[in-house]
Design an enzyme around this catalytic site. Structure first.
Site, PDB file in Angstrom:
ATOM      1  N   TYR A 126      -9.115   2.681  14.749  1.00 52.73           N
ATOM      2  CA  TYR A 126      -8.029   2.858  13.792  1.00 52.73           C
ATOM      3  C   TYR A 126      -7.420   1.492  13.520  1.00 52.73           C
ATOM      4  O   TYR A 126      -7.154   0.724  14.446  1.00 52.73           O
ATOM      5  CB  TYR A 126      -7.000   3.827  14.367  1.00 52.73           C
ATOM      6  CG  TYR A 126      -5.790   4.063  13.504  1.00 52.73           C
ATOM      7  CD1 TYR A 126      -5.916   4.383  12.155  1.00 52.73           C
ATOM      8  CD2 TYR A 126      -4.510   3.967  14.041  1.00 52.73           C
ATOM      9  CE1 TYR A 126      -4.801   4.611  11.361  1.00 52.73           C
ATOM     10  CE2 TYR A 126      -3.386   4.198  13.264  1.00 52.73           C
ATOM     11  CZ  TYR A 126      -3.537   4.508  11.927  1.00 52.73           C
ATOM     12  OH  TYR A 126      -2.432   4.726  11.146  1.00 52.73           O
ATOM     13  N   HIS A 135       7.144   3.748  15.692  1.00 58.44           N
ATOM     14  CA  HIS A 135       5.749   3.440  16.013  1.00 58.44           C
ATOM     15  C   HIS A 135       5.182   2.603  14.882  1.00 58.44           C
ATOM     16  O   HIS A 135       5.835   2.329  13.884  1.00 58.44           O
ATOM     17  CB  HIS A 135       4.934   4.716  16.238  1.00 58.44           C
ATOM     18  CG  HIS A 135       4.990   5.689  15.096  1.00 58.44           C
ATOM     19  ND1 HIS A 135       6.072   6.500  14.849  1.00 58.44           N
ATOM     20  CD2 HIS A 135       4.087   5.995  14.116  1.00 58.44           C
ATOM     21  CE1 HIS A 135       5.854   7.249  13.799  1.00 58.44           C
ATOM     22  NE2 HIS A 135       4.644   6.959  13.313  1.00 58.44           N
ATOM     23  N   GLU A 179       3.870  13.375  14.103  1.00 61.83           N
ATOM     24  CA  GLU A 179       2.496  12.978  13.803  1.00 61.83           C
ATOM     25  C   GLU A 179       1.606  13.080  15.046  1.00 61.83           C
ATOM     26  O   GLU A 179       1.830  12.383  16.038  1.00 61.83           O
ATOM     27  CB  GLU A 179       2.465  11.548  13.277  1.00 61.83           C
ATOM     28  CG  GLU A 179       3.360  11.307  12.065  1.00 61.83           C
ATOM     29  CD  GLU A 179       3.455   9.837  11.686  1.00 61.83           C
ATOM     30  OE1 GLU A 179       2.745   9.016  12.309  1.00 61.83           O
ATOM     31  OE2 GLU A 179       4.246   9.511  10.797  1.00 61.83           O
ATOM     32  N   HIS A 192       0.832  -1.207   0.000  1.00 58.87           N
ATOM     33  CA  HIS A 192       0.000   0.000   0.000  1.00 58.87           C
ATOM     34  C   HIS A 192       0.869   1.262   0.000  1.00 58.87           C
ATOM     35  O   HIS A 192       2.008   1.258   0.472  1.00 58.87           O
ATOM     36  CB  HIS A 192      -0.963  -0.004   1.192  1.00 58.87           C
ATOM     37  CG  HIS A 192      -0.310  -0.033   2.549  1.00 58.87           C
ATOM     38  ND1 HIS A 192       0.327   1.061   3.087  1.00 58.87           N
ATOM     39  CD2 HIS A 192      -0.214  -1.017   3.478  1.00 58.87           C
ATOM     40  CE1 HIS A 192       0.776   0.749   4.286  1.00 58.87           C
ATOM     41  NE2 HIS A 192       0.469  -0.501   4.546  1.00 58.87           N
ATOM     42  N   HIS A 224       7.477   2.273  11.401  1.00 60.21           N
ATOM     43  CA  HIS A 224       8.350   3.272  10.784  1.00 60.21           C
ATOM     44  C   HIS A 224       8.819   4.325  11.781  1.00 60.21           C
ATOM     45  O   HIS A 224       8.245   4.502  12.846  1.00 60.21           O
ATOM     46  CB  HIS A 224       7.661   3.941   9.588  1.00 60.21           C
ATOM     47  CG  HIS A 224       6.490   4.815   9.932  1.00 60.21           C
ATOM     48  ND1 HIS A 224       5.325   4.348  10.447  1.00 60.21           N
ATOM     49  CD2 HIS A 224       6.322   6.158   9.805  1.00 60.21           C
ATOM     50  CE1 HIS A 224       4.474   5.332  10.617  1.00 60.21           C
ATOM     51  NE2 HIS A 224       5.050   6.456  10.250  1.00 60.21           N
ATOM     52  N   HIS A 273       3.375  10.952  18.008  1.00 58.42           N
ATOM     53  CA  HIS A 273       4.639  10.286  17.713  1.00 58.42           C
ATOM     54  C   HIS A 273       5.560  11.330  17.097  1.00 58.42           C
ATOM     55  O   HIS A 273       5.401  11.693  15.931  1.00 58.42           O
ATOM     56  CB  HIS A 273       4.429   9.114  16.746  1.00 58.42           C
ATOM     57  CG  HIS A 273       3.421   8.115  17.224  1.00 58.42           C
ATOM     58  ND1 HIS A 273       2.508   7.514  16.377  1.00 58.42           N
ATOM     59  CD2 HIS A 273       3.154   7.633  18.463  1.00 58.42           C
ATOM     60  CE1 HIS A 273       1.748   6.686  17.071  1.00 58.42           C
ATOM     61  NE2 HIS A 273       2.113   6.756  18.342  1.00 58.42           N
TER      62      HIS A 273
END
Length: 425
Positions: free
Chosen positions: A340, A362, A331, A282, A325, A356
């Protein structure tokens, strides 16, 4: 309630026929004794493609008011000083709904931010409200305000008209524009990104082509509406990081007609045209960008507003949740509804938030990872969810309330404990 469509279009609207001048922005004698006033959110000499300004034709000019004095009614709306900033991953429970008479202005609570009104950056706030603003208006001279309702419909009354903004929609109010917030269906809660940098705009589509993501036609600006009230109104202004107040003897919402491209707008997030893979792996989460505030570094945003809406997942041989990542961008996430897909193990509730900061690892929790790696892959639709992210190129500093206000989850790190070690041959 009527709207005009098209992001950054030049609009013309009049609540009384004949109030708009023909062919002149500032005639010697505007119709009906109105006053012509220009509202500029860019420098006069900004290139035409970037220039934002509107002409307002109002019953009295905004110059008529007394001195502004410091306002102490909301001490929780305050810029972070950096003393509470840590590299730790943070997550918060939702703000409790307000008890008693708390309106939108007094219900704003700063969680973090970076930069300043003079150098760019963002402020991140949550709000709760139980009372409609009436003879009161708010003017943010520091930044434009991106409002993301999570519970309760807001009626945002601005100098240029009114907008109903339910959960699942966003509102964008230009820097320096006066507005009030009325509650349509009871107590309200949500999120605000205060943008000190370049005004939000649609991201470039590049190889995507002419269509996809957010379409300009789906952004709605209000038509002219005015309020003819001669009584005392309180004006609360956010200026250089502090709150100030004054009073005027009339409603500030007395603009009978206007034309230009510096206007408030609303957008239904369900109209976002999500783009994704139809083969494998994705795309990066930047593919979900609704609005961006660019910086002086090409391709690196002062702030991106990114959403994670309902969508199909069809990638073959693909780990479908967001991957693990570490990111140069910081973020801040919020959740409007549902769950989520990277945090299905609980703890991230609608109305809550997480942070983050840059280069701190995370990704999905242990249970979400296990389910994703063991899933029998087939076309799957993610439903009943709407998460979003305010993403910034700089560290997001947290406030004392964010760290010590009782909503910070002390066990957030636990969701990443217990990953089995890889088995090498």
């Amino acid at each position: 309630m009527r709207y005009q469509t098209g992001f950054l279009n030049h609009f013309a609207s009049e609540a009384v026929t004949g109030a708009l001048p023909e062919g002149r922005n500032s005639p010697q004698k505007p119709a009906f004794g109105l006053y012509a006033e220009q509202f500029s959110t860019s420098a006069f000499t900004t290139p035409r493609v970037e220039n934002r300004r509107s002409w307002l034709y109002r019953m009295r000019p905004t110059t008529e008011h007394g001195r502004f004095e410091p306002y102490s009614g909301n001490p929780r709306l305050a810029a972070p000083d950096g003393s509470h900033t840590t590299p730790n991953r943070l997550r918060w429970d939702p703000l409790p709904l307000a008890d008693g008479g708390v309106d939108f202005v007094d219900g704003l609570v700063t969680f973090g931010g970076n930069g300043s009104p003079s150098e760019g950056g963002i402020g991140i706030h949550l709000y709760v409200a139980s009372e409609t603003m009436d003879a009161r208006a708010f003017q943010n001279s520091d930044g434009e305000m991106l409002i993301v309702p999570q519970q309760g419909t807001l009626r945002v009354v601005t100098e240029l008209g009114r907008m109903d903004v339910p959960p699942g929609h966003i509102a964008l109010v230009p820097r320096g524009m006066r507005f009030r917030v009325e509650l349509v269906d009871g107590p309200a809660r949500g999120y605000v990104c205060e943008n000190f940098g370049a005004p939000f705009r649609l991201p470039d589509l590049g190889p995507i082509g002419a269509n996809g993501l957010a379409n300009p036609r789906d952004f709605e600006a209000p038509v002219a509406w005015f309020e003819n009230r001669d009584e005392e109104f309180e004006i609360i202004q956010k200026f250089s990081g502090s709150l100030w107040r004054t009073t005027i003897n009339r409603s500030p919402f007395d603009v009978v007609a206007w034309h230009g491209n510096s206007a408030p707008c609303r957008y239904d997030l369900a109209r976002f045209n999500t783009i994704g893979t139809v083969s494998f792996d994705h795309p990066d989460p930047s593919i979900f960008t609704v609005l961006t505030s660019p910086s002086d570094t090409p391709g690196t945003a002062n702030c991106d507003f990114v959403i994670f809406p309902p969508r199909w997942m069809v990638g073959e041989d693909t780990f479908r949740p967001p991957w693990f990542h570490r990111n140069v961008m910081s973020e801040f996430m919020g959740l409007v509804t549902g769950a989520y897909d990277a945090k299905e193990g609980g703890g991230f509730a609608p109305g809550g938030a997480s942070l983050h900061n840059q280069f701190n690892g995370h990704g999905p929790d242990v249970e979400s990872t296990r389910k994703a790696t063991e899933a029998q892959l087939a076309p799957t639709k993610i439903t009943d969810t709407l998460a979003f992210m305010f993403e910034s190129r700089s560290v997001i500093h947290t406030t004392e309330f964010a760290m010590r206000g009782g909503l910070l989850q002390s066990d957030y790190d636990d969701c990443w404990r217990g990953f089995p070690k890889a088995r090498l041959p």
